[in-house]
Design an enzyme around this catalytic site. Structure first.
Site, PDB file in Angstrom:
ATOM      1  N   ARG A   1      70.471  33.342  12.528  1.00  0.00           N
ATOM      2  CA  ARG A   1      69.351  33.931  13.268  1.00  0.00           C
ATOM      3  C   ARG A   1      69.659  33.983  14.771  1.00  0.00           C
ATOM      4  O   ARG A   1      69.362  34.960  15.444  1.00  0.00           O
ATOM      5  CB  ARG A   1      68.065  33.129  13.017  1.00  0.00           C
ATOM      6  CG  ARG A   1      66.834  33.722  13.626  1.00  0.00           C
ATOM      7  CD  ARG A   1      66.399  35.035  12.996  1.00  0.00           C
ATOM      8  NE  ARG A   1      66.057  34.842  11.610  1.00  0.00           N
ATOM      9  CZ  ARG A   1      66.411  35.670  10.629  1.00  0.00           C
ATOM     10  NH1 ARG A   1      67.077  36.764  10.858  1.00  0.00           N
ATOM     11  NH2 ARG A   1      66.085  35.424   9.391  1.00  0.00           N
TER      12      ARG A   1
ATOM     13  N   GLU B   1      71.974  36.764  15.287  1.00  0.00           N
ATOM     14  CA  GLU B   1      71.217  38.005  15.172  1.00  0.00           C
ATOM     15  C   GLU B   1      70.415  38.289  16.450  1.00  0.00           C
ATOM     16  O   GLU B   1      70.359  39.427  16.920  1.00  0.00           O
ATOM     17  CB  GLU B   1      70.276  37.909  13.970  1.00  0.00           C
ATOM     18  CG  GLU B   1      69.506  39.172  13.676  1.00  0.00           C
ATOM     19  CD  GLU B   1      68.603  39.007  12.476  1.00  0.00           C
ATOM     20  OE1 GLU B   1      68.673  39.875  11.583  1.00  0.00           O
ATOM     21  OE2 GLU B   1      67.835  38.023  12.411  1.00  0.00           O
TER      22      GLU B   1
ATOM     23  N   SER C   1      78.805  31.254  32.691  1.00  0.00           N
ATOM     24  CA  SER C   1      79.793  30.272  32.284  1.00  0.00           C
ATOM     25  C   SER C   1      79.345  29.538  31.026  1.00  0.00           C
ATOM     26  O   SER C   1      78.183  29.172  30.889  1.00  0.00           O
ATOM     27  CB  SER C   1      80.019  29.249  33.399  1.00  0.00           C
ATOM     28  OG  SER C   1      80.875  28.218  32.953  1.00  0.00           O
TER      29      SER C   1
END
Length: 150
Positions: free
Chosen positions: A88, A91, A114
């Site tokens: 998830r 995603e 960074s």
């Protein structure tokens, strides 16, 4: 020692301590995700933290501490990408990535966040409907790209 064996022993000691990552983080003055990385050999144990950690986690032997002091190989098991929560997050980055990039570039210019000078914390909060919500704070230093001159 194999990393997998070290991690297994470290996680067993953490579990036996009964302490949460939040409790350990507060006592150590570190981010909770960083503490979890220490127990997974994804971060290097620094001397200033070692003395405090030994007092918090019983059973940390010299061989384990020696392994924790080594610079880690920050690899991961590719199967973790299939774990639903990790999937998830991937995603979310894929879906929102273009928009996040546009906002970062608008606010900071050409550069990157960074992942070395970086802090990540996870908190449990309540939403407006009283539901449990996950709050992740990504805090990374901005590194501008440079003009490559001779």
């Amino acid at each position: 020692m194999h990393k997998q064996d070290v991690v297994g022993r470290l996680l067993a000691l953490k579990q036996a301590s009964g302490k949460t990552y939040d409790e350990l983080a507060k006592a150590l003055g570190l981010c909770n995700v960083y503490v979890a990385q220490l127990f997974r050999r994804q971060a290097q144990l620094k001397k200033s933290t070692e003395d405090k950690l030994v007092k918090l986690i019983r059973g940390l032997t010299e061989d384990l501490l020696a392994e924790m002091r080594k610079p880690p190989v920050r690899s991961y098991d590719p199967a973790i990408l299939q774990e639903p929560h990790v999937y998830r997050m991937t995603e979310v980055c894929a879906h929102y990535g273009d928009a996040i990039l546009a906002v970062i570039q608008e606010q900071f210019g050409d550069g990157i966040m960074s992942a070395i000078d970086f802090k990540l914390t996870v908190e449990k909060i309540k939403g407006s409907q009283g539901e449990d919500r996950v709050l992740m704070t990504w805090n990374g230093k901005f590194l501008p790209h440079i003009e490559q001159t001779t």
